[in-house]
Design an enzyme around this catalytic site. Structure first.
Site, mmCIF file in Angstrom:
data_model
loop_
_atom_site.group_PDB
_atom_site.id
_atom_site.type_symbol
_atom_site.label_atom_id
_atom_site.label_comp_id
_atom_site.label_asym_id
_atom_site.label_seq_id
_atom_site.Cartn_x
_atom_site.Cartn_y
_atom_site.Cartn_z
ATOM 1 N N GLY A 176 24.136 42.087 70.900
ATOM 2 C CA GLY A 176 23.327 42.859 69.978
ATOM 3 C C GLY A 176 23.231 44.271 69.995
ATOM 4 N N ASP A 177 22.714 44.709 69.174
ATOM 5 C CA ASP A 177 22.747 46.346 68.910
ATOM 6 C C ASP A 177 23.855 46.977 68.626
ATOM 7 O OD1 ASP A 177 19.836 46.408 70.092
ATOM 8 O OD2 ASP A 177 20.636 46.364 72.159
ATOM 9 N N GLY A 206 24.444 47.924 65.569
ATOM 10 C CA GLY A 206 24.348 48.513 64.376
ATOM 11 C C GLY A 206 24.237 47.737 63.204
ATOM 12 N N LYS A 207 23.590 46.538 63.179
ATOM 13 C CA LYS A 207 23.395 45.473 62.186
ATOM 14 C C LYS A 207 22.381 46.271 61.259
ATOM 15 C CE LYS A 207 21.979 42.705 65.078
ATOM 16 N NZ LYS A 207 22.242 43.325 66.323
ATOM 17 N N GLY A 208 21.416 47.198 61.736
ATOM 18 C CA GLY A 208 20.288 47.723 60.786
ATOM 19 C C GLY A 208 21.122 48.600 59.777
ATOM 20 N N GLY A 238 15.532 44.895 67.535
ATOM 21 C CA GLY A 238 15.057 46.287 67.134
ATOM 22 C C GLY A 238 16.436 46.884 66.280
ATOM 23 N N HIS A 239 16.166 46.946 65.095
ATOM 24 C CA HIS A 239 17.422 47.502 64.062
ATOM 25 C C HIS A 239 16.870 48.740 63.641
ATOM 26 C CE1 HIS A 239 18.224 42.795 63.282
ATOM 27 N NE2 HIS A 239 18.515 43.082 64.512
ATOM 28 N N THR A 240 17.771 49.646 63.990
ATOM 29 C CA THR A 240 17.674 50.959 63.386
ATOM 30 C C THR A 240 18.196 51.434 61.989
ATOM 31 O OG1 THR A 240 17.737 51.322 65.832
ATOM 32 C CG2 THR A 240 17.606 53.555 64.269
ATOM 33 N N ARG A 293 6.645 21.169 69.628
ATOM 34 C CA ARG A 293 5.717 20.639 68.509
ATOM 35 C C ARG A 293 4.251 20.680 68.734
ATOM 36 N NH1 ARG A 293 8.809 15.374 68.113
ATOM 37 N NH2 ARG A 293 9.096 16.210 70.387
ATOM 38 N N GLN A 308 20.146 40.112 66.820
ATOM 39 C CA GLN A 308 20.850 39.778 68.112
ATOM 40 C C GLN A 308 22.254 39.634 67.750
ATOM 41 O OE1 GLN A 308 17.703 37.400 67.971
ATOM 42 N NE2 GLN A 308 16.800 39.382 68.704
ATOM 43 N N THR A 356 19.547 34.523 74.143
ATOM 44 C CA THR A 356 18.104 34.531 73.540
ATOM 45 C C THR A 356 17.794 33.050 73.055
ATOM 46 O OG1 THR A 356 16.456 35.514 71.951
ATOM 47 C CG2 THR A 356 18.835 35.189 71.456
ATOM 48 N N THR A 360 16.434 50.078 71.680
ATOM 49 C CA THR A 360 15.483 50.214 70.491
ATOM 50 C C THR A 360 14.123 49.316 70.763
ATOM 51 O OG1 THR A 360 17.538 50.032 69.197
ATOM 52 C CG2 THR A 360 15.334 50.004 67.813
ATOM 53 N N LEU A 402 32.373 54.755 66.501
ATOM 54 C CA LEU A 402 33.588 55.208 66.734
ATOM 55 C C LEU A 402 33.448 56.598 67.314
ATOM 56 C CD1 LEU A 402 36.626 54.650 66.567
ATOM 57 C CD2 LEU A 402 36.978 55.453 64.486
#
Ligand code: GDP
Ligand code: IMO
Ligand code: MG
Length: 427
Positions: A11-12, A14-16, A39-41, A142, A224, A239, A299, A332
């Protein structure tokens, strides 16, 4: 052309940022899994946005945003995000769709997450305490689940909540001696959620397929990372959803073969929040250097992230199970200033080569990393606009990572902002 962006580490990655960049050329951005644990920045035009449930495409005012059935929606967080984006001039009024089948995270899920973690003590998972595990458990179970569609039938929801809260109170009291929760208090909140959110609730599967048939470009935003995947990650330190691209089909009803491009996002090193084994971890001054320079604090929870060298064994595995075609490498720039750089290119156990990253944590805890050592680079690279602007050691590092993971790196992050990105391939 449809594209899926997923994390290939813990996770984290840099997907955002990557989703925000790609959203410019896509019509619809879809979150299909996870919840407000994400938490996507996005950093755009000098402004920073931290999004938990809203697809990162929200920052682009033209993009339609879909929260699909696989997401567990905390309505309070979502309403907060809608309002805070609106206050910054970004309206979601006519461009947000929420699946009627998405499950909702309510107060008792968050309480249960906290009670369970506290009871586990030093064996805790280190969750984000956002109620994710308890909500997905109710989904699978359910009988006690509440879905977005339930906000359109408040009388039935009131009755349902009375039963659920009564059941939860008995368990919380017996196991944890916890204070009882009140069904009517939760129901009053649900009335507000219904008022605010019902206009967005619809059949998102139909919406997505109609738009795919109409030739629209759709961007799927993973939450994630693959190593936190419930089935393929480092269980139980994962998760509660399929956080690799494998969650795509169940999470939004669009099959793998309708997506042409799978982009795996990685950091130039590795980070992890919460408990669990981490073979290339740097529990030393180099790890601290990376944490400080990369601002490696969560985040969502603000917790310091554990830092380590780039682990090609882990990324290769994540790419294989996720059908990944290309890599976007962020951060990088964070490696600038280190004397030497290491890449974990293999694992051994008792001197014997390990073929594939073992997700079994007992096996993973025994592995020893084999490292390839490369020269570091001293120059800051946050202004680099093309590969030619990078120092030769940075270029050599990229080449070594590409070789170690057997995939091309097509985007390179040189800072948090949109324009701090080098493209080796057309967006
Ligand atoms: P996500 O969960 O994968 O979307 O990632 P997060 O937003 O939780 O964490 C990534 C952090 O790195 C955020 O603070 C981003 O603004 C930042 N970031 C993204 N790409 C880069 C990069 O190339 N360089 C630097 N220095 N920061 C980056
Ligand atoms: P994004 O989308 C990093 C981690 C938690 C914990 C474990 C279980 O921003 O990359 P949970 O609350 O999901 O039950 O916690 O998973 N975790 C994340 N770590 N980034 C995330 O999301 C995460 N979402 C969950 O720290 O170790
Ligand atoms: Mg994050």
């Amino acid at each position: 052309m449809n594209t899926c962006v997923v994390g290939l580490q813990w996770g984290d990655e840099g997907k955002g940022k990557v989703v925000d960049i790609l959203a410019e050329k896509n019509d619809i951005v879809v979150r299909y899994g996870g919840g407000a644990n994400a938490g996507h920045t996005v950093v755009a035009g000098g402004e920073k946005f931290a999004l938990h449930l809203m697809p990162s495409g929200a920052v682009r005012k033209e993009a339609m945003c879909v929260i699909a059935n696989g997401v567990v929606v905390d309505p309070e967080v979502l309403i907060g995000e809608i309002d805070s984006l609106a206050a910054r001039g970004i309206s979601l009024d006519d461009r947000l769709l929420i699946s009627e089948s998405a499950h909702t995270v309510l107060d008792y899920h968050k309480v249960e997450d906290r009670l369970r973690e506290d009871a586990l003590g030093k064996n805790k998972i280190g969750t984000t305490v956002r109620g994710i595990g308890p909500c997905y458990s109710d989904k699978v179970g359910r009988s006690f689940a509440v879905r977005m569609a339930d906000f359109n039938n408040l009388d039935a929801l009131k009755e349902k909540l009375e039963k659920i809260v009564d059941y939860k109170n008995k368990i919380f009291s017996a196991l944890y001696n916890a204070e009882p929760m009140k069904a009517d208090v939760i129901f009053e909140k649900c009335k507000v959620y219904s008022q605010r959110l019902s206009k967005y609730i619809c059949n998102t599967t139909e919406y997505l397929h109609t738009n795919i048939e109409a030739g629209k470009d759709i961007l799927f935003e993973g939450a994630q990372g693959a190593l936190l995947d419930l089935d393929h990650g480092t269980f139980p330190f994962v998760t509660s959803s399929n956080a690799s691209s494998l969650g795509l089909g169940p999470g939004c009803g669009v099959p793998f073969n309708m997506v042409q491009r799978f982009i795996g996002v990685v950091k130039a090193y590795t980070t992890r929040v919460g408990s669990g084994p981490f073979p290339s971890e740097l529990d030393n001054e180099i790890g601290q250097y990376i944490r400080d320079k990369g601002h490696e604090y969560g985040t969502t929870t603000g917790r310091p992230r554990r830092c380590g060298w780039f682990d090609a064994m882990a990324v290769k595995y994540a790419a294989k199970i996720g059908g990944i075609n290309e890599i976007a490498m962020m951060h990088l720039d964070t490696l600038a200033g280190l004397d030497e750089l290491k890449i974990c290119t293999g694992y051994t156990i008792d001197g014997k080569e390990v073929k594939m990253f073992p997700s079994n944590i007992d096996t993973l805890a025994k592995v020893k990393c084999k490292f390839e050592t490369l020269a570091g680079f001293k120059e800051e690279i946050t202004d680099a606009q093309s590969l030619d602007d990078l120092p030769p050691q940075a270029k050599e590092y990229l080449r070594a990572v590409e070789e170690a993971v057997s995939l091309p790196i097509t985007f390179i992050g040189t800072g948090p902002a949109r324009n701090q990105t080098i493209f080796k391939k057309q967006v």
